[in-house]
Design an enzyme around this catalytic site. Structure first.
Site, PDB file in Angstrom:
ATOM      1  CB  SER A 102      10.573  14.654 -14.896  1.00 19.04           C
ATOM      2  OG  SER A 102      10.477  15.854 -15.618  1.00 19.04           O
TER       3      SER A 102
HETATM    4  N1  SAM Z   1      14.384  18.395 -16.483  1.00 21.51           N
HETATM    5  C1  SAM Z   1      13.934  18.871 -15.202  1.00 21.51           C
HETATM    6  C2  SAM Z   1      14.488  18.087 -14.044  1.00 21.51           C
HETATM    7  O1  SAM Z   1      15.205  17.120 -14.260  1.00 21.51           O
HETATM    8  O2  SAM Z   1      14.230  18.503 -12.907  1.00 21.51           O
HETATM    9  C3  SAM Z   1      12.438  18.917 -15.081  1.00 21.51           C
HETATM   10  C4  SAM Z   1      11.892  19.943 -15.946  1.00 21.51           C
HETATM   11  S1  SAM Z   1      10.358  20.666 -15.454  1.00 21.51           S
HETATM   12  C5  SAM Z   1       9.246  19.365 -15.763  1.00 21.51           C
HETATM   13  C6  SAM Z   1      10.215  21.767 -16.854  1.00 21.51           C
HETATM   14  C7  SAM Z   1      11.191  22.914 -16.816  1.00 21.51           C
HETATM   15  O3  SAM Z   1      11.150  23.578 -18.069  1.00 21.51           O
HETATM   16  C8  SAM Z   1      10.852  23.959 -15.761  1.00 21.51           C
HETATM   17  O4  SAM Z   1      11.939  24.171 -14.918  1.00 21.51           O
HETATM   18  C9  SAM Z   1      10.528  25.200 -16.587  1.00 21.51           C
HETATM   19  O5  SAM Z   1      10.877  26.417 -15.956  1.00 21.51           O
HETATM   20  C10 SAM Z   1      11.350  24.945 -17.829  1.00 21.51           C
HETATM   21  N2  SAM Z   1      10.926  25.686 -19.029  1.00 21.51           N
HETATM   22  C11 SAM Z   1       9.673  25.916 -19.498  1.00 21.51           C
HETATM   23  N3  SAM Z   1       9.711  26.630 -20.628  1.00 21.51           N
HETATM   24  C12 SAM Z   1      11.031  26.866 -20.904  1.00 21.51           C
HETATM   25  C13 SAM Z   1      11.728  27.575 -21.923  1.00 21.51           C
HETATM   26  N4  SAM Z   1      11.106  28.199 -22.939  1.00 21.51           N
HETATM   27  N5  SAM Z   1      13.078  27.598 -21.872  1.00 21.51           N
HETATM   28  C14 SAM Z   1      13.758  26.991 -20.871  1.00 21.51           C
HETATM   29  N6  SAM Z   1      13.153  26.329 -19.866  1.00 21.51           N
HETATM   30  C15 SAM Z   1      11.804  26.265 -19.877  1.00 21.51           C
END
Ligand code: SAM
Length: 214
Positions: free
Chosen positions: A64
């Site tokens: 992000s």
């Molecule tokens: N917080 C992260 C960072 O600091 O790099 C950025 C997150 S990225 C914008 C969103 C993340 O949510 C992705 O890695 C994606 O695989 C994960 N994600 C999406 N749906 C999810 C779920 N149901 N459970 C766990 N992770 C999930």
């Protein structure tokens, strides 16, 4: 791990940028200043690490934008030693910022590849959140209740399991909307079935998806 004067200088500038955009909490700004963001991204991106932008981290996902990380963290109103669940570990950067805020972090990721990479990065930097590979839609019932829950992917609805796993008085922050854009929503749990909802502007996240990917 290399975190040199150049990186520290660039990070200081990034914190100034994020502050100018409206982040007021000194604790959040200090946390951002402490985490070496360049070590959460592929080496080919090292020159972009301190731009206030999201970047690809593999598996079609992103780290992000620092402003967004600071914004979501500020909305959580974290107090030391609180139990915080982060849904969407991604690169692990947000988890590191949460650890720097002095809270107990539980972080869950549905992509095994990202889960393993983030675990290795965070451990090598001495950050010790609790890591989980699984579907964050379901939360972590055996570790609930949580003081705060942070969803770092765009959701079309707030998963009811996560609402159940929030303490009374707790705060859940989630980008809520469709695939194109989401509204940052903060929910405060007033009682078992009553939540106060406030909205905090538009953002764009990769989607929150059900199930896990091995
Ligand atoms: N917080 C992260 C960072 O600091 O790099 C950025 C997150 S990225 C914008 C969103 C993340 O949510 C992705 O890695 C994606 O695989 C994960 N994600 C999406 N749906 C999810 C779920 N149901 N459970 C766990 N992770 C999930």
């Amino acid at each position: 791990m290399n975190d040199n004067f150049q990186h520290k200088g660039l990070r200081k500038k990034l914190v100034e940028t994020v502050k100018k955009k409206g982040i007021q909490s000194e604790r959040v700004l200090n946390a951002l200043n402490s985490v070496p963001r360049h070590l959460f991204m592929d080496s080919s991106f090292v020159h972009f690490s301190y731009a206030d932008q999201a970047f690809p981290i593999g598996a079609g996902q992103t780290i992000s934008q620092p402003y967004t990380v600071a914004f979501q963290t500020e909305l959580l109103e974290l107090k030391p030693l609180e139990k915080v669940l982060e849904v969407g570990t991604g690169s692990g950067y947000q988890a590191a910022v949460l650890v720097e805020m002095g809270v107990k972090v539980f972080t869950i990721e549905r992509h095994r590849e990202l889960f393993l990479k983030a675990q290795s990065t965070l451990n090598s930097l001495g950050y010790k959140p609790e890591f989980f590979y699984g579907d964050g839609y379901k939360g972590l019932p055996s570790f609930a209740p949580f003081d705060k829950i942070l969803i770092t992917a765009g959701a079309t609805e707030v998963p009811s399991d996560l609402l159940d796993q929030l303490k009374i008085g707790g705060i859940l922050v989630v980008p809520l909307g469709d695939r194109k854009s989401q509204t940052m929503v903060k929910l405060v749990k007033e009682s078992e079935d009553k939540f106060t909802r406030t909205e905090h502007g538009s953002f764009v996240f990769v989607p929150l998806l059900k199930g896990k990917i091995g």
